[in-house]
Structure formats: C-alpha cells, structure tokens
Motif scaffolding. Structure first.
Motif, PDB file in Angstrom:
ATOM      1  N   ARG A   1      -3.758 -15.150  17.178  1.00 56.25           N
ATOM      2  CA  ARG A   1      -4.978 -15.273  17.977  1.00 56.25           C
ATOM      3  C   ARG A   1      -4.737 -16.180  19.181  1.00 56.25           C
ATOM      4  NH1 ARG A   1     -10.500 -17.656  15.437  1.00 56.25           N
ATOM      5  NH2 ARG A   1      -9.175 -19.506  15.337  1.00 56.25           N
ATOM      6  N   ALA A   2      -3.947 -17.221  18.995  1.00 57.44           N
ATOM      7  CA  ALA A   2      -3.661 -18.131  20.112  1.00 57.44           C
ATOM      8  C   ALA A   2      -2.904 -17.410  21.230  1.00 57.44           C
ATOM      9  CB  ALA A   2      -2.851 -19.326  19.603  1.00 57.44           C
ATOM     10  N   GLU A   3      -1.934 -16.568  20.864  1.00 59.19           N
ATOM     11  CA  GLU A   3      -1.199 -15.808  21.874  1.00 59.19           C
ATOM     12  C   GLU A   3      -2.118 -14.864  22.630  1.00 59.19           C
ATOM     13  OE1 GLU A   3       3.141 -14.545  20.783  1.00 59.19           O
ATOM     14  OE2 GLU A   3       1.933 -14.436  18.949  1.00 59.19           O
ATOM     15  N   LEU A   4      -2.964 -14.169  21.887  1.00 62.80           N
ATOM     16  CA  LEU A   4      -3.865 -13.211  22.523  1.00 62.80           C
ATOM     17  C   LEU A   4      -4.879 -13.916  23.423  1.00 62.80           C
ATOM     18  CD1 LEU A   4      -4.414 -10.880  19.445  1.00 62.80           C
ATOM     19  CD2 LEU A   4      -3.088 -10.348  21.501  1.00 62.80           C
ATOM     20  N   ARG A   5      -5.368 -15.045  22.960  1.00 63.99           N
ATOM     21  CA  ARG A   5      -6.314 -15.802  23.789  1.00 63.99           C
ATOM     22  C   ARG A   5      -5.634 -16.264  25.076  1.00 63.99           C
ATOM     23  NH1 ARG A   5     -10.837 -20.136  21.974  1.00 63.99           N
ATOM     24  NH2 ARG A   5     -11.327 -20.964  24.052  1.00 63.99           N
ATOM     25  N   ALA A   6      -4.422 -16.764  24.975  1.00 61.87           N
ATOM     26  CA  ALA A   6      -3.723 -17.259  26.163  1.00 61.87           C
ATOM     27  C   ALA A   6      -3.422 -16.139  27.148  1.00 61.87           C
ATOM     28  CB  ALA A   6      -2.425 -17.942  25.732  1.00 61.87           C
ATOM     29  N   ARG A   7      -3.223 -14.915  26.644  1.00 64.70           N
ATOM     30  CA  ARG A   7      -2.908 -13.802  27.532  1.00 64.70           C
ATOM     31  C   ARG A   7      -4.142 -13.167  28.134  1.00 64.70           C
ATOM     32  NH1 ARG A   7      -2.123 -11.265  31.093  1.00 64.70           N
ATOM     33  NH2 ARG A   7      -0.727  -9.484  31.458  1.00 64.70           N
TER      34      ARG A   7
ATOM     35  N   VAL B   1     -10.430 -11.754  16.789  1.00 62.24           N
ATOM     36  CA  VAL B   1      -9.719 -10.483  16.956  1.00 62.24           C
ATOM     37  C   VAL B   1      -9.957  -9.597  15.741  1.00 62.24           C
ATOM     38  CG1 VAL B   1      -7.445  -9.412  17.295  1.00 62.24           C
ATOM     39  CG2 VAL B   1      -7.926 -11.694  18.264  1.00 62.24           C
ATOM     40  N   THR B   2     -10.166  -8.315  15.975  1.00 63.98           N
ATOM     41  CA  THR B   2     -10.141  -7.316  14.904  1.00 63.98           C
ATOM     42  C   THR B   2      -9.114  -6.267  15.270  1.00 63.98           C
ATOM     43  OG1 THR B   2     -11.950  -6.055  15.939  1.00 63.98           O
ATOM     44  CG2 THR B   2     -12.549  -7.656  14.238  1.00 63.98           C
TER      45      THR B   2
ATOM     46  N   ARG C   1       0.793   6.888  12.916  1.00 65.03           N
ATOM     47  CA  ARG C   1      -0.443   6.119  13.107  1.00 65.03           C
ATOM     48  C   ARG C   1      -0.363   5.373  14.427  1.00 65.03           C
ATOM     49  NH1 ARG C   1      -0.339   1.530   8.522  1.00 65.03           N
ATOM     50  NH2 ARG C   1      -0.431   3.339   7.141  1.00 65.03           N
ATOM     51  N   ALA C   2      -1.515   5.119  15.004  1.00 61.56           N
ATOM     52  CA  ALA C   2      -1.592   4.379  16.268  1.00 61.56           C
ATOM     53  C   ALA C   2      -2.709   3.345  16.154  1.00 61.56           C
ATOM     54  CB  ALA C   2      -1.863   5.322  17.438  1.00 61.56           C
ATOM     55  N   PRO C   3      -2.447   2.106  16.601  1.00 58.18           N
ATOM     56  CA  PRO C   3      -3.417   1.022  16.422  1.00 58.18           C
ATOM     57  C   PRO C   3      -4.369   0.852  17.598  1.00 58.18           C
ATOM     58  CG  PRO C   3      -1.362   0.109  17.200  1.00 58.18           C
ATOM     59  CD  PRO C   3      -1.153   1.602  17.099  1.00 58.18           C
ATOM     60  N   ILE C   4      -5.499   0.246  17.317  1.00 56.06           N
ATOM     61  CA  ILE C   4      -6.444  -0.221  18.336  1.00 56.06           C
ATOM     62  C   ILE C   4      -6.762  -1.674  18.015  1.00 56.06           C
ATOM     63  CG2 ILE C   4      -8.747   0.007  19.322  1.00 56.06           C
ATOM     64  CD1 ILE C   4      -8.631   2.971  18.769  1.00 56.06           C
ATOM     65  N   LEU C   5      -6.717  -2.520  19.021  1.00 55.08           N
ATOM     66  CA  LEU C   5      -7.011  -3.943  18.875  1.00 55.08           C
ATOM     67  C   LEU C   5      -8.261  -4.259  19.679  1.00 55.08           C
ATOM     68  CD1 LEU C   5      -5.437  -6.441  17.568  1.00 55.08           C
ATOM     69  CD2 LEU C   5      -4.810  -6.992  19.916  1.00 55.08           C
ATOM     70  N   ASN C   6      -9.131  -5.084  19.118  1.00 56.00           N
ATOM     71  CA  ASN C   6     -10.342  -5.490  19.820  1.00 56.00           C
ATOM     72  C   ASN C   6     -10.449  -7.005  19.860  1.00 56.00           C
ATOM     73  OD1 ASN C   6     -12.428  -3.057  20.400  1.00 56.00           O
ATOM     74  ND2 ASN C   6     -11.095  -2.575  18.669  1.00 56.00           N
TER      75      ASN C   6
END
Length: 459
Positions: free
Chosen positions: A356-362, A384-385, A296-301
């Motif tokens: 979510r905080a990590e993703l927002r900061a990046r 994030v989804t 399986r391979a993921p997609i992040l939005n």
C-alpha cells in the motif's frame, strides 16, 4: 424443499440470472454459493463506516440483458445512465478532451468528437476515425480475427504508437482488461461495433448509485426468495457428477448446513473457468486444460477519501498517466462530508502485489497533479482492493478455449462471462450467459421462460 428441478452452482451475476430465470419459469431451484454472500465478483464491504465496492463496474446502454436483469430485481432506479455519452479525458499536462456523441445517426455521432480529440495531432485523429470505421466493418463471425491482437491490426494499417497509447488503449483496456497491444481483435471489434458504432446511443455510460452488494447480491436474494428458490450460501461444491439416469446430475457439496448431495434434473455450473475445470465430470466432454488456458487478468482499485470535494465530474479518464480512470464514489459510500474517489487500474499485473505504501507513493502525487483541488485537501484514508482473477485473459488466441453453454451431458450446462457468449467478460456477458444456461436447462426439463433482454431504447 422437495427435490429441485435445477441446481445452480455459483451466486455471481451469471448464476443469479440463471436461477431467477428458471424460478420465473416455475422450476424448483436451489442455488449453492460457497461464499457467505451473493454477487460474485461485484461485491461491497464496510470500512470505517463507509461502503466500499471491490471495484468500479460500469455498463452501457447497449447492455440490454444486464439492464433487464436490474429491472427484474426492481433496482434499475438505483443506477445512473447518461442521457448522452460524455467522457472527459485528461492528459499528463492536465488538458481535457472529450469523447461525446452528437445527435447525428451512427456512425456520424462520434465524428466531431474524434476530429476535436486534442490529445492527438490532426493527422492521427483522421487515422483514428478511418480505423474506427474499418473496425466497424469486420465480420465478428470470422474466428480468424481472434488470432491477432488489436494493436497488431492497427499498426499494420498505419496507426501510430502514440494513438495506441492515447486513444485505443483508453477504451480497450477498460472494457477487455487487456492492453490494445495484446487484446483480441475479435473482442475489440465487438466492443467498438456494439458499444459505439451500431447505434448512436449504445455507448452511453451507466453506473450504480448504491453499493454493488445492495444492487446485485442483496436484491437478487430477495427476488429469488420471492420466486420460491432455495438459497444456500457458505456451501462449497466439490464436483458435479452424472446421476444414474441420463437426464439428471448430482452436485456434491462440502460445506454449509445442507445435504452433502443434491440431485436435480438439470445443473447449471456458474463458477469461474478454473473452478469449472476441476468440478466437471468427464461425461461433460469439456476440455479442462483449455479452460485453464483462458488464464486470468487482474484489476486493482485504489480508494481515496478526501476531507473536501476535489473533483466535479462523476468520472475522468486519463492518457499519458498510470491513473487510467478516476470515479467519484461518494454517494454509494455513504460519505456526508468530503469526497471518495476510486482509481480503477485494469490489466494491473504491474501493480498487483505492491505494498500500500508503494502504491500510495506512486499514485497519490499523480492524482493530485492532475486534480488540482486535491493538492490542498487532506487525504484522510487510502486503501487498496484487488481482484487477481477479475476476468479471463482476453488476449488474442483465447477464443477457442471459451466453452459453449451446453456440454456433452444434457443435464449439465455452463454459465459465466468466460463462456462463449460473443461478448467480453463483462456484467452483460455474465447475465447473457446465465440466460443461455437457463434456457438450455429449461429445454432439458421441457419448460420455457421469458428473457431479461429487452431492445435498447433510442435516445
């Protein structure tokens, strides 16, 4: 409802396409879906008054089965299809290049765009053009192509590391959900040949103007009901069994308000490959270990809601940046003031599981660096989804694990973008798999039906 001719297990695009085609042929169809909605991996939800898609899905003009499916549902007008391929590509410095076609016939339609691709030196652009032609000459029937990755093939023919990162990965990661270094050469060649090289208009990009749930699941429910099919959502299926007679199968359900067993002349199993491995009986002759080996391979939005309009194009691709692709989703979200942007991250193993905080900061500072108008805007919402199993892992060496439509038990057929359609795991591949499974099921029943697939019109 009387005993169905066909039971379809799974309400994603593959199952919906299969069920609708069988119903159009006059078969009595029952569709079972474990979730409370139809649409599979293309779905939407409401958050703070906005419609949000679980991920960004696009199609190309060459996706004739998917477009025919939309036409059958009566919703093709709820999509946009570019009159001519045009993709703005932003690099880490904020400079733009364009991938677009001219009016020359294929493959000359891309020549001027590739030669003007400013994100690579001229020598590398010429090499990209040469290697693109070489990809177009590969024989897709040669199964040995799947034994190596696109990246290995390119590097062995003089491609640079920079071109992998700044051109090839841009297209392959988005279409195969795998980086060029790992993606199957066979599937990569299919993407370039069918999506860019066989027809000048094949790569024109389309996308939904409405939430995906409305475009797919809700529209399909209406169409199937009108066609006389019985729909049961919230009905999880445990397994499929052969019936006493050779040409019949039984579906054992473990949820919903319907009967616990459904016997039919044909069963179409349209679930993901991992679920299929557990549901299929030994009589089907399908190697469950091979199915699980597809991985399986993921997609992040990432979804960003700004208080004002910050980006003009409907989408922007990036190179030299972790952002990959940025889409304007304001209209389908139903936002009347401000702008909704969605950042689509394919092959997102690195990011799945981060807070979510990590993703927002990046990612937010990176977006505001590349989209200047966002710097002075207020970011009102960020969420994030993720789809951890968005596709099977389309790396080199997985082709032999893809199962065919027919199984050793004539009454049981398979559908899903993971089956051996010849296409990547896309919406087009899913619909094609559903059509193929329906055709096999109808053959078993001695019936026939028209296909959704229609020839693509020239631009």
């Amino acid at each position: 409802m009387s005993r169905p001719d066909v039971v379809v297990v799974g309400g994603g695009l593959a199952g919906l396409a299969a069920a609708l085609r069988c119903a159009d042929a006059g078969a009595r169809v029952t569709l079972l879906e474990g979730r409370g909605r139809l649409g599979g991996a293309t779905w939407s939800f409401q958050r703070d008054g906005l419609w949000v898609d679980n991920g960004q899905h696009v199609f190309l003009r060459c996706c004739t089965a998917y477009r025919g499916f939309l036409r059958r549902l009566g919703v093709e007008h709820q999509t946009v299809l570019q009159p001519q391929l045009e993709v703005p590509i932003c690099d880490e410095a904020g400079d733009l290049a364009w991938l677009c076609r001219n009016r020359l016939p294929a493959p000359l339609h891309l020549a001027s765009s590739l030669l003007a691709y400013r994100h690579l030196p001229l020598r590398e652009r010429l090499r990209v053009a040469s290697l693109t032609r070489a990809l177009g000459a590969l024989d897709l029937d040669d199964r040995r192509l799947d034994e190596q990755s696109l990246g290995d093939w390119l590097l062995a023919r003089g491609a640079s590391e920079a071109s992998l990162e700044r051109f090839w990965d841009l297209l392959v990661r988005a279409t195969l959900n795998a980086p060029a270094r790992e993606a199957s050469l066979r599937l990569s060649a299919k993407v370039f040949q069918t999506g860019l090289l066989e027809r000048s208009d094949a790569g024109d990009i389309g996308y939904a103007k409405v939430p995906l749930q409305a475009l797919h699941g809700d529209a399909a429910a209406r169409a199937l009901t009108r066609a006389g099919a019985e729909l049961r959502t919230g009905c999880a299926v445990a397994r499929v069994e052969p019936a006493g007679e050779k040409h019949a199968a039984v579906v054992v359900a473990r949820g919903g308000d319907g009967p616990p067993r459904y016997e039919a002349g044909a069963v179409i199993l349209a679930v993901d490959h991992e679920a299929a491995a557990t549901m299929l009986p030994a009589e089907a002759g399908v190697d469950g270990a091979a199915l699980r080996g597809l991985g399986r391979a993921p997609i992040l939005n990432l979804h960003l809601v700004y208080d004002r309009h910050v980006m003009d194009p409907p989408f922007v691709a990036t190179v030299g940046s972790p952002l990959q692709w940025i889409f304007d989703r304001t209209e389908p979200a139903g936002l009347r003031e401000g702008q909704v942007l969605a950042v689509s991250l394919s092959a997102a193993q690195e990011w799945v599981g981060r807070s979510r905080a990590e993703l927002r900061a990046r990612f937010v500072p990176e977006l505001e660096r590349l989209v200047p108008a966002a710097r002075g805007a207020e970011l009102r919402k960020f969420f994030v989804t993720s789809e951890r199993a968005a596709t099977f892992d389309q790396r080199a060496g997985t082709h032999l694990d893809r199962a065919g439509t027919r199984t050793a038990h004539s009454a049981i057929t398979l559908a899903g973008a993971w089956t051996d359609t010849g296409w990547p795991a896309t919406m087009e591949g899913a619909v094609r798999s559903g059509e193929a499974a329906a055709g096999a099921a109808l053959d078993e029943l001695g019936a026939a039906a028209p296909s959704f697939t229609t020839p693509a019109a020239h631009a």
